[in-house]
Design a protein around this motif. Structure first.
Motif, PDB file in Angstrom:
ATOM      1  N   LEU A  41       0.836  -1.314   0.052  1.00  0.00           N
ATOM      2  CA  LEU A  41      -0.094  -0.087   0.121  1.00  0.00           C
ATOM      3  C   LEU A  41       0.604   1.286  -0.068  1.00  0.00           C
ATOM      4  CD1 LEU A  41      -2.804  -0.792   2.635  1.00  0.00           C
ATOM      5  CD2 LEU A  41      -2.980  -0.572  -0.031  1.00  0.00           C
ATOM      6  N   ILE A  42       1.808   1.248   0.903  1.00  0.00           N
ATOM      7  CA  ILE A  42       2.876   2.529   0.904  1.00  0.00           C
ATOM      8  C   ILE A  42       3.614   2.713  -0.011  1.00  0.00           C
ATOM      9  CG2 ILE A  42       4.811   3.446   2.243  1.00  0.00           C
ATOM     10  CD1 ILE A  42       3.592   2.194   4.517  1.00  0.00           C
ATOM     11  N   PHE A  43       4.075   1.676  -0.913  1.00  0.00           N
ATOM     12  CA  PHE A  43       5.359   1.801  -1.923  1.00  0.00           C
ATOM     13  C   PHE A  43       4.576   1.513  -3.313  1.00  0.00           C
ATOM     14  CE2 PHE A  43       7.739   1.001   1.997  1.00  0.00           C
ATOM     15  CZ  PHE A  43       8.690   1.954   1.848  1.00  0.00           C
ATOM     16  N   SER A  44       3.561   0.998  -3.618  1.00  0.00           N
ATOM     17  CA  SER A  44       2.911   0.643  -4.619  1.00  0.00           C
ATOM     18  C   SER A  44       1.899   1.379  -5.068  1.00  0.00           C
ATOM     19  CB  SER A  44       2.705  -0.885  -4.877  1.00  0.00           C
ATOM     20  OG  SER A  44       4.282  -1.490  -4.704  1.00  0.00           O
ATOM     21  N   TYR A  45       0.826   1.428  -3.992  1.00  0.00           N
ATOM     22  CA  TYR A  45      -0.427   2.144  -4.350  1.00  0.00           C
ATOM     23  C   TYR A  45      -0.518   3.532  -4.109  1.00  0.00           C
ATOM     24  CZ  TYR A  45      -2.572  -2.377  -5.385  1.00  0.00           C
ATOM     25  OH  TYR A  45      -3.105  -3.512  -6.129  1.00  0.00           O
ATOM     26  N   TYR A  49      -0.921   8.016  -6.525  1.00  0.00           N
ATOM     27  CA  TYR A  49      -1.337   9.669  -6.556  1.00  0.00           C
ATOM     28  C   TYR A  49      -0.531  10.440  -7.429  1.00  0.00           C
ATOM     29  CZ  TYR A  49      -2.575  14.278  -4.475  1.00  0.00           C
ATOM     30  OH  TYR A  49      -2.879  15.372  -4.082  1.00  0.00           O
ATOM     31  N   GLY A  50       0.859  10.426  -7.214  1.00  0.00           N
ATOM     32  CA  GLY A  50       1.795  11.120  -7.953  1.00  0.00           C
ATOM     33  C   GLY A  50       1.819  11.231  -9.548  1.00  0.00           C
ATOM     34  N   LEU A  51       1.122   9.944 -10.184  1.00  0.00           N
ATOM     35  CA  LEU A  51       0.836   9.652 -11.471  1.00  0.00           C
ATOM     36  C   LEU A  51       0.451  11.009 -12.235  1.00  0.00           C
ATOM     37  CD1 LEU A  51       0.054   6.159 -12.151  1.00  0.00           C
ATOM     38  CD2 LEU A  51       2.271   7.035 -12.497  1.00  0.00           C
ATOM     39  N   GLN A  52      -0.567  11.778 -11.504  1.00  0.00           N
ATOM     40  CA  GLN A  52      -1.219  12.981 -12.090  1.00  0.00           C
ATOM     41  C   GLN A  52      -0.289  13.977 -12.580  1.00  0.00           C
ATOM     42  OE1 GLN A  52      -3.515  15.267  -9.624  1.00  0.00           O
ATOM     43  NE2 GLN A  52      -3.110  13.814  -8.015  1.00  0.00           N
ATOM     44  N   ILE A  53       1.046  13.890 -12.174  1.00  0.00           N
ATOM     45  CA  ILE A  53       1.994  15.085 -12.607  1.00  0.00           C
ATOM     46  C   ILE A  53       2.321  14.834 -13.999  1.00  0.00           C
ATOM     47  CG2 ILE A  53       3.076  15.242 -10.273  1.00  0.00           C
ATOM     48  CD1 ILE A  53       5.391  13.744 -11.298  1.00  0.00           C
ATOM     49  N   ALA A  54       2.117  13.604 -14.835  1.00  0.00           N
ATOM     50  CA  ALA A  54       2.386  13.429 -16.122  1.00  0.00           C
ATOM     51  C   ALA A  54       1.226  14.101 -17.003  1.00  0.00           C
ATOM     52  CB  ALA A  54       2.029  11.797 -16.234  1.00  0.00           C
ATOM     53  N   PHE A  55       0.300  14.643 -16.411  1.00  0.00           N
ATOM     54  CA  PHE A  55      -0.696  15.295 -17.014  1.00  0.00           C
ATOM     55  C   PHE A  55      -0.772  16.944 -16.580  1.00  0.00           C
ATOM     56  CE2 PHE A  55      -2.084  11.016 -16.375  1.00  0.00           C
ATOM     57  CZ  PHE A  55      -2.313  10.480 -17.727  1.00  0.00           C
ATOM     58  N   ILE A  64       1.219  19.188  -6.386  1.00  0.00           N
ATOM     59  CA  ILE A  64       0.708  18.596  -7.490  1.00  0.00           C
ATOM     60  C   ILE A  64      -0.682  19.176  -7.784  1.00  0.00           C
ATOM     61  CG2 ILE A  64      -0.539  16.404  -8.057  1.00  0.00           C
ATOM     62  CD1 ILE A  64       1.730  14.971  -6.252  1.00  0.00           C
ATOM     63  N   LEU A  65      -1.593  19.352  -7.150  1.00  0.00           N
ATOM     64  CA  LEU A  65      -2.740  19.957  -7.396  1.00  0.00           C
ATOM     65  C   LEU A  65      -2.877  21.242  -7.844  1.00  0.00           C
ATOM     66  CD1 LEU A  65      -5.153  18.382  -4.534  1.00  0.00           C
ATOM     67  CD2 LEU A  65      -4.808  17.686  -6.976  1.00  0.00           C
ATOM     68  N   GLY A  66      -1.874  22.245  -7.485  1.00  0.00           N
ATOM     69  CA  GLY A  66      -1.531  23.554  -7.746  1.00  0.00           C
ATOM     70  C   GLY A  66      -0.952  23.762  -9.292  1.00  0.00           C
ATOM     71  N   GLY A 288       9.312  12.983 -17.103  1.00  0.00           N
ATOM     72  CA  GLY A 288       9.821  11.811 -16.752  1.00  0.00           C
ATOM     73  C   GLY A 288       8.711  10.888 -16.474  1.00  0.00           C
ATOM     74  N   ALA A 289       7.732  11.457 -15.868  1.00  0.00           N
ATOM     75  CA  ALA A 289       6.489  10.576 -15.239  1.00  0.00           C
ATOM     76  C   ALA A 289       5.783  10.351 -16.301  1.00  0.00           C
ATOM     77  CB  ALA A 289       5.819  11.716 -14.343  1.00  0.00           C
ATOM     78  N   ALA A 290       5.689  10.963 -17.481  1.00  0.00           N
ATOM     79  CA  ALA A 290       4.941  10.637 -18.635  1.00  0.00           C
ATOM     80  C   ALA A 290       5.427   9.556 -19.267  1.00  0.00           C
ATOM     81  CB  ALA A 290       4.750  11.927 -19.638  1.00  0.00           C
TER      82      ALA A 290
END
Length: 319
Positions: A41-45, A49-55, A64-66, A288-290
């Protein structure tokens, strides 16, 4: 209506009481299972949440949200890169090369261990084959540099001698990079990968083996008609796991073996993602995230497709 509601509430209460009783009875097992569950849960799921920085056009100050939402802009930039197909091609060549060799060699080695009658020799060979797995990547690449160095390396000097000076530096050769990368990985991992097959071979029915011996089957025929069919599901599952990571060539070993002269063959998706996201000064985390997200999506699509094919052809799948 009231009767149905009473039935539902009674069922829910019975389930709760059943789970509570089971928890109190087996709380030690739940405690053991909770450790890997929390780890995943901590290291994989949670990092998803940070995947959205690819967009987004990520800025550490805005969060991230800002950060500004840019949609698929970073993906388009990667697809339109003149080196896109080079990076994808290098990744596929290394990965497929590794799968084509690692999968059958691990099965072959496991079958060899299985048919050996001398237990001392068998255990010694297994121990020797397992040892390289515990060598770190840094030490392994150091061994490669020592052995294949153009000045003092044993194999480097030998290749220079047999090629009459045409091969002067193997480590700087782009065509030789894939061979060094894949074969060193096989030497390190093939013994460890036989453990799964050895465990599956222990389930081979002794009655079938005895019947084959009575029928006059040779050792090779028993391997083909008794041992291989017994481990067929394991073989398919292992192949699926390898194919599912077809674009996941680890950047650690590649970066350690990489230099300016072999860059044409050694630059893969993971190293490009690492460099653009962290090393190129700009700190373009979104780009890099994308790239990493694209890599993961392709692996997922390949895994689902091959799993469906395996289910139809071999009646064996991951789920």
């Amino acid at each position: 209506m009231q009767l149905s509601r009473k039935k539902k509430t009674s069922k829910s209460l019975s389930l709760k009481s059943r789970y509570s009783k089971d928890f109190h009875r087996n709380w030690q097992l739940y405690a053991m299972v909770s450790v890997p569950v929390i780890y995943v849960l901590i290291f994989s799921y949670f990092p998803m949440y940070g995947l959205q920085i690819a967009f987004r056009n990520y800025n550490a100050l805005d969060g991230i949200l800002g950060s500004e939402f840019v949609g698929l802009a970073w993906f388009k930039k990667f697809f339109n890169s003149p080196w896109f197909w080079t990076y994808v091609g290098n990744t596929l060549k290394i990965s497929i090369y590794n799968i084509v060799l690692m999968w059958p060699l691990s099965i072959f080695l496991a079958l060899c261990f299985h048919v050996v009658g001398n237990k001392l020799f068998k255990n010694s060979m297994q121990f020797i084959s397992y040892l390289p797995n515990f060598i770190s990547v840094v030490v392994l690449v150091g061994m490669i540099n020592v052995l294949f160095g153009s000045r003092t390396g044993l194999f480097g000097r030998f290749l220079e001698y047999i090629s009459h000076g045409q091969i002067t530096n193997v480590l700087a050769s782009a065509p030789a990079f894939r061979h060094l990368y894949v074969w060193s990985g096989i030497w390190q991992k093939v013994g460890w990968s036989t453990i799964v097959y050895m465990a599956a071979l222990t389930s081979v029915s002794g009655d079938q083996t005895e019947a084959a011996i009575i029928d006059g089957a040779s050792r090779f025929q028993r391997v083909i008609h008794v041992d291989l069919p017994a481990i067929k599901p394991t073989m398919v599952i292992q192949l699926l796991m390898l194919v599912g990571s077809v674009l996941s060539v680890g950047e650690e070993k590649v970066l350690l073996m990489q230099n300016d002269l072999n860059l044409a063959a050694s630059e893969v998706i993971s190293t490009y993602s690492f460099k653009t996201g962290l090393l190129m000064g700009s700190g373009n985390y979104s780009f890099g995230a994308a790239i990493g997200f694209f890599n993961s999506i392709i692996n997922l699509i390949v895994l689902l497709s091959v799993n469906q094919m395996s289910k139809r052809m071999f009646e064996t799948s991951l789920w």
